[in-house]
Design an enzyme around this catalytic site. Structure first.
Site, short mmCIF file in Angstrom:
data_model
loop_
_atom_site.label_atom_id
_atom_site.label_comp_id
_atom_site.label_asym_id
_atom_site.label_seq_id
_atom_site.Cartn_x
_atom_site.Cartn_y
_atom_site.Cartn_z
N MET A 18 16.96 4.72 -27.55
CA MET A 18 15.55 4.33 -27.52
C MET A 18 15.07 4.00 -28.85
O MET A 18 15.01 4.69 -29.62
CB MET A 18 14.58 5.33 -26.89
N GLU A 19 14.55 2.72 -29.12
CA GLU A 19 13.93 1.97 -30.22
C GLU A 19 12.79 2.99 -30.58
O GLU A 19 11.89 3.07 -29.98
CB GLU A 19 13.54 0.58 -30.15
N CYS A 116 18.58 -4.10 -22.98
CA CYS A 116 17.07 -4.24 -23.35
C CYS A 116 16.53 -5.37 -22.91
O CYS A 116 17.12 -6.49 -23.02
CB CYS A 116 17.30 -4.19 -24.90
N LYS A 155 26.16 -0.53 -22.24
CA LYS A 155 25.07 -0.13 -21.25
C LYS A 155 24.39 -1.49 -20.79
O LYS A 155 23.92 -2.22 -21.75
CB LYS A 155 24.16 0.83 -22.25
N ASN A 219 21.61 5.47 -15.09
CA ASN A 219 20.42 5.85 -15.81
C ASN A 219 19.34 5.10 -15.23
O ASN A 219 19.37 4.13 -14.52
CB ASN A 219 20.85 4.87 -17.42
N GLY A 220 18.35 5.85 -15.17
CA GLY A 220 16.88 5.15 -14.96
C GLY A 220 16.34 6.68 -14.07
O GLY A 220 16.70 6.95 -12.92
N GLY A 243 16.50 9.10 -20.52
CA GLY A 243 15.94 8.39 -21.65
C GLY A 243 14.17 8.86 -21.75
O GLY A 243 14.20 10.02 -22.25
N ARG A 244 13.68 8.37 -20.85
CA ARG A 244 12.19 8.68 -21.10
C ARG A 244 11.77 10.08 -20.29
O ARG A 244 10.72 10.61 -20.51
CB ARG A 244 11.37 7.61 -20.24
#
Length: 334
Positions: A18-19, A116, A155, A219-220, A243-244
């Protein structure tokens, strides 16, 4: 080539790239609390191959590949693999960037970002835009594989404006990436709506048919290790990427902890202070202190007075101000 992806016991768990989030400091914070059984792979922030190869741009982006000595020790201690993630659309730049800057003694793998959805990157033809140019995408995978002995994974997402999962995954499998992680949203969806694990499963079934030896991860919207395991079992996947979910619970990789809403505020504030201190110590003026505000939101929640405290800490601009605020509120920080 040693493809570590094949050695991970299913279901594996990874921290998503993650940026402005997964720098070496935050990875260290998560590794310190993680259990080895719950985290096998971490990624760098994604980095432009064009930027790496540019005489001026190089110095502006290379920090995304940095790994602190402390993080390196934790990676070794917990047997967690670290993967350098890159993006771009020029195969020659991929070859140059990976051969020069992805050191096999430092990294365990290379991952190509084809997911992305950020508009300014998509306009350049990189990341999720590659779903619409599969021939270029395949060239990038082949160029990356030729430039390194490390495993090269991908990814990506399920489509651009609509799901084209099976067609797109079929293209990627032709060039045999070391692993594929599929985010269950289209480019158009950005982070909106729910990720479709049914689409992720479709991709996995294409893998089963065409290249059953290639690990396939999903992912998600994963919010816990338990949920990750359930999704992998239900959809017959090799692993899941979180991720989040770390923004809801930075202790997510430690299933012995009961969750963010029952942890005492002292632990949350202690982690906030440690993160801010490490960030300042490691980056100094090289990176903007205000980036920490997105992390302050993680820690300043779930305890009495958290809303008021969060409003104040979001106004801080340097470490000294954070310390003064903690002292003002008589909160533990050291």
């Amino acid at each position: 080539m040693n493809n570590f992806w094949n050695d991970i016991k299913s279901p594996g768990i990874a921290l998503a790239p993650m940026e402005d989030v997964t720098d070496t400091v935050f990875r260290q914070i998560l590794l310190e609390t993680a259990q080895s059984k719950n985290l096998q792979v971490v990624f760098t922030e994604f980095i432009s191959t064009d930027g790496l190869c540019h005489p001026i741009g190089h110095d502006k982006v290379i920090h995304r590949f940095l790994i602190s000595d402390e993080e390196r020790k934790l990676l070794k201690e917990k047997n967690v693999k670290i993967v350098a993630q890159v993006w771009g659309k020029n195969p020659d730049k991929f070859s140059e960037a990976i051969s020069k800057y992805v050191d096999p003694e430092v990294f365990d793998g290379v991952d190509i970002n084809m997911g992305c959805p950020v508009a300014k990157i998509v306009k350049q033809g990189g990341c999720s835009a590659l779903i619409g140019t599969p021939e270029i995408a395949k060239e990038l995978v082949l160029a990356a594989k030729a430039a390194t002995k490390l495993p090269v994974s991908v990814k990506t997402r399920t489509g651009i404006t609509k799901h084209k999962t099976e067609e797109w995954i079929s293209h990627l499998l032709e060039v045999e990436p070391a692993a594929i992680t599929l985010h269950g949203r289209t480019q158009k969806q950005q982070s909106e709506g729910l990720a479709s694990w049914e689409e992720i499963a479709k991709g996995a079934r294409v893998r089963d048919q065409l290249k059953p030896h290639i690990p396939f991860w999903g992912n998600g919207d994963v919010r816990s290790i338990e949920q990750a395991h359930q999704l992998c079992e239900e959809h017959q996947l090799d692993g899941a990427m979180i991720g989040r979910g770390v923004f809801h619970n930075p202790w997510i990789f430690n299933t012995d902890l009961l969750g963010e809403n029952v942890l005492p505020p002292e632990e949350k504030i202690a982690l906030l202070w440690r993160h801010a201190s490490l960030y300042t110590s490691y980056w100094g003026s090289q990176k903007n202190f205000l980036t920490l505000r997105r992390f302050f939101k993680i820690y300043a929640q779930g305890f009495p007075g958290a809303n008021a405290f969060r409003s104040e800490i979001m106004q801080t601009k340097k470490l000294e101000e954070v310390r003064a605020l903690l002292e003002k509120h008589e909160l533990f920080f050291d």
